[in-house]
Structure formats: structure tokens, C-alpha cells
Enzyme design. Structure first.
Site, PDB file in Angstrom:
ATOM      1  N   CYS A   1      -6.536 -16.687 -19.476  1.00 59.20           N
ATOM      2  CA  CYS A   1      -5.100 -16.546 -19.736  1.00 59.20           C
ATOM      3  C   CYS A   1      -4.489 -17.918 -20.009  1.00 59.20           C
ATOM      4  O   CYS A   1      -4.839 -18.904 -19.369  1.00 59.20           O
ATOM      5  CB  CYS A   1      -4.413 -15.910 -18.535  1.00 59.20           C
TER       6      CYS A   1
ATOM      7  N   GLU B   1      -4.060  -5.728  -6.719  1.00 65.66           N
ATOM      8  CA  GLU B   1      -2.617  -5.978  -6.607  1.00 65.66           C
ATOM      9  C   GLU B   1      -1.829  -5.383  -7.771  1.00 65.66           C
ATOM     10  O   GLU B   1      -0.644  -5.603  -7.904  1.00 65.66           O
ATOM     11  CB  GLU B   1      -2.320  -7.481  -6.478  1.00 65.66           C
TER      12      GLU B   1
ATOM     13  N   SER C   1       3.728  -5.809  -3.464  1.00 63.13           N
ATOM     14  CA  SER C   1       2.350  -5.566  -3.902  1.00 63.13           C
ATOM     15  C   SER C   1       2.203  -5.582  -5.413  1.00 63.13           C
ATOM     16  O   SER C   1       1.352  -4.898  -5.966  1.00 63.13           O
ATOM     17  CB  SER C   1       1.775  -4.253  -3.338  1.00 63.13           C
TER      18      SER C   1
END
Length: 371
Positions: free
Chosen positions: A8, A251, A273
Site C-alpha cells: 500500500c 479488524e 473494531s
């Protein structure tokens, strides 16, 4: 998130961890931010191959490099980068409290998304990690050894910042709110984390009504419902996103904003979360599948976040929570065999690193006998 091979192009987990590894002294200087398609990658790979052979002859081992000072360096760099909160799991040699203390002291100076608006390629051409470390030099233990046989201080001595809009001076940080805050409270007895530099200032102290979901499909279906009972003060809660329940600690990145609120111009909400952008609290420990307080939250309960006080609190009385806990049953696990079953039985919680418990020991492993 990338237009070429590579990781990324934001300051996500991958770039955070490469930065940490370089700060620990385990890579050659400047290795952590080279764009995937840059010819410098090939040159760096060649240099690494030659250097590792030389390290063998010099008997330069990781134990010569990995010290308390090198881990302190890594955490200072993590905070200056505005690095991912996943560092709190991956560098579990340090406690959440110790990480929080460093975050309070070292401001974010790397102008990289999600705390800033630039990308990793910009960071590399602005001087990369050596330049950033030169800016925060006073926070570093500069005598720590690195894999090239030189100290951190020697490696960054000539480093300069080539773009002060990307690598900011300490007098003009991207954010003084910090790259990480470790939270505690009755909703996270063993800790949780948030990235203040990526959060909305107006939500850093917030109290709102919970809207609870037990799975991503349930949540996504509700997000599309324009009659959903919620407003900009609602706290979205997604359970079963931890190491045991998911399984694997995904997550569930990028918890969405309800469609009806997006239409009204809402771009951030307090979410529990989720990851990726905005005001998200994650790594809540213990998780719901292990009977943590997160398992007892009901839609309509009031949740309070106070980042300055490092507090995450569920406004439900102890007696009511005890009744809910007595009625709670552990979710059935569909995996009855194989590696996933082994994983779910032995993985530790987020504050312990999501590691196999049987791997955690200070005892050395004896060398095998050679016949």
C-alpha cells in the site's frame, strides 16, 4: 490501493513495519521506502546480498543489534511516521503503556495518509527514513549498532530533508495529537488503541448510543438501509472481529458510514473494531468471543470515548453487566479440526500480540544433536 506491484502506498501496516525494521537497525539505510518499480530496489537487493555474507564473517548477529535502545528508536520512528496502530501488536516486546508514553512525546512529522495527504513515494524522494530520523535525532539512541556495522547516528549523519512539506520540521508537525493512544476502561480492560492523528477532533471526546452488529454482512446490509435508526453521534460497534472470532484479527478494515448519513454530509463517526480512516477504536482486548465486555454491549447502550484521558467506557452498571455475563454463551466455532482449530485454541489476545501462547517463552531452544 497501489497502481503497481508493491505494498500500500499509504502509511499502513506494511510501510510502518518496514520503517520499524530499518529503525531497529536490521536493514541497510534507506531500504524501507523504495518504490516497488524504482531501480534502486535492484541495487538495494544486491547490496543486501553482499552485506549479509560479510555479516557472517564478522559474526554480526541480531543479538548484537536488538537492544532496549533500538526498540526505543523504533517506537520513536513509528510515532514520527504516524504509523499504523498494528505496530502495537507486532512490536509486543513493548507494552501499550510504553508505546503511549512515546506517542505523547514524539509528534507526527511525516505528511502521509491517513494523517497527512502525501504517499510513500513522496516520502522516499523527500529523503526517506534517514531524513526523518535526522529530524528527531534528539529522541534517538544514536549509538545503537545496525547491520552495516555502523551506528544509527553514523548512518543518518549526512541525511537531509529534500521536501519539508513531506518530512516536516518539529516546529511544524503534521499533528501533535499523536500516532497512537492506548485506551483502557470497562469496555477494554486489557487495552485498546486509536490513531488520534487520523481521527476527527470533534470525536476525540464523545458520548453516543451504540449500534451493534455481530458480522460484516449484517453490518453492510444495515448500512444500506436509509431508515436505519442512527445519527452522527451513534457509535458503530462490530463484534467478532478479533483474533479468535473472525478468525485471524482482520479488524474488517474501513467500517462504513450509513448511507443516510453520507447523504446528509457525515464523513466520520466513532467506530469500534474498524480500521483505515477516521475515528476508529481497534484491538479491543479481550475480544467478544472470549467474553470481553464487548460481548455484552447492546444497541442503545451509551459508549464514551475520552482520548485525552485514555478512556473507553460503557455506561452500564456493574450489576447489569453481571446479569448479561451470566446469560452470555460462547459463540459456537465452526472449525472442528485442522490449523484453524489449533489457532483458535491457542492464539493470544491483541495486547499479547495475537501470537501462539506456546511460542511465548524466555527459554532458549537447544540446538539439535548432529549425528
Amino acid at each position: 490501493m497501489t497502481r503497481t506491484p508493491g505494498t500500500c502506498n499509504t502509511m499502513g501496516t506494511a510501510s510502518t513495519m518496514t520503517g520499524i525494521v530499518e529503525a531497529l537497525g536490521l536493514t541497510l539505510p534507506g531500504a524501507s521506502s523504495i518504490p516497488a518499480m524504482d531501480a534502486a530496489h535492484t541495487r538495494m537487493a544486491t547490496d543486501c546480498g553482499a552485506r549479509i555474507v560479510a555479516m557472517v564473517s564478522e559474526d554480526l548477529k541480531p543479538s548484537c543489534i536488538l537492544t532496549a535502545g533500538s526498540f526505543d528508536n523504533a517506537m520513536a520512528v513509528q510515532m514520527a511516521l504516524g504509523g499504523s496502530t498494528n505496530a502495537a501488536i507486532h512490536v509486543i516486546a513493548l507494552t501499550l503503556e510504553r508505546l503511549d508514553a512515546v506517542a505523547r512525546r514524539v509528534p507526527v512529522i511525516a505528511n502521509l495518509f491517513p494523517c497527512g495527504d502525501r504517499l510513500m513515494e513522496d516520502f522516499h524522494y523527500a529523503g526517506g527514513l534517514p531524513a526523518l530520523m535526522q529530524v528527531i535525532r534528539d529522541e534517538l539512541a544514536t549509538t545503537e549498532m545496525t547491520v552495516n556495522g555502523r551506528t544509527i547516528g553514523q548512518n543518518i549523519e549526512s541525511a537531509t530533508t529534500l521536501d519539508a512539506q513531506v518530512i516536516r520540521p518539529l516546529s511544524d508537525p503534521v499533528s501533535s495529537a499523536g500516532a497512537l493512544a492506548a485506551l483502557q476502561g470497562n469496555l477494554a480492560p486489557q487495552g485498546a488503541v486509536i490513531k488520534p492523528c487520523a481521527a476527527s477532533p470533534n470525536l476525540m471526546q464523545h458520548k453516543g448510543r451504540a449500534l451493534v452488529f455481530d458480522s460484516p454482512p449484517e453490518m453492510l446490509a444495515a448500512m444500506a438501509d436509509e431508515a436505519l435508526d442512527c445519527d452522527e453521534n451513534t457509535v458503530l460497534v462490530l463484534r467478532n472481529a478479533g483474533p479468535v472470532s473472525a478468525p485471524g484479527m482482520p479488524e474488517w478494515g474501513n467500517l462504513p458510514i450509513p448511507k443516510k448519513l453520507l447523504k446528509a454530509g457525515v464523513r466520520d463517526m466513532l467506530r469500534l473494531s474498524g480500521t483505515h480512516f477516521g475515528t476508529c477504536v481497534l484491538h479491543i482486548s479481550p475480544e467478544s468471543a472470549q467474553g470481553g465486555t464487548l460481548a455484552l454491549v447492546q444497541t442503545g447502550d451509551v459508549i464514551e470515548l475520552d482520548v485525552a484521558a485514555r478512556r473507553l467506557h460503557l455506561h452500564v452498571g456493574d450489576a447489569e453487566l453481571a446479569q448479561r455475563r451470566a446469560a452470555w454463551t460462547r459463540p459456537a466455532q465452526p472449525f472442528r479440526r485442522g490449523f484453524t482449530r489449533l489457532y483458535q485454541e491457542h492464539v493470544t489476545q491483541a495486547h499479547e500480540g495475537c501470537d501462539f501462547g506456546f511460542l511465548q517463552s524466555t527459554e532458549s531452544t537447544p540446538e539439535p544433536a548432529i549425528f
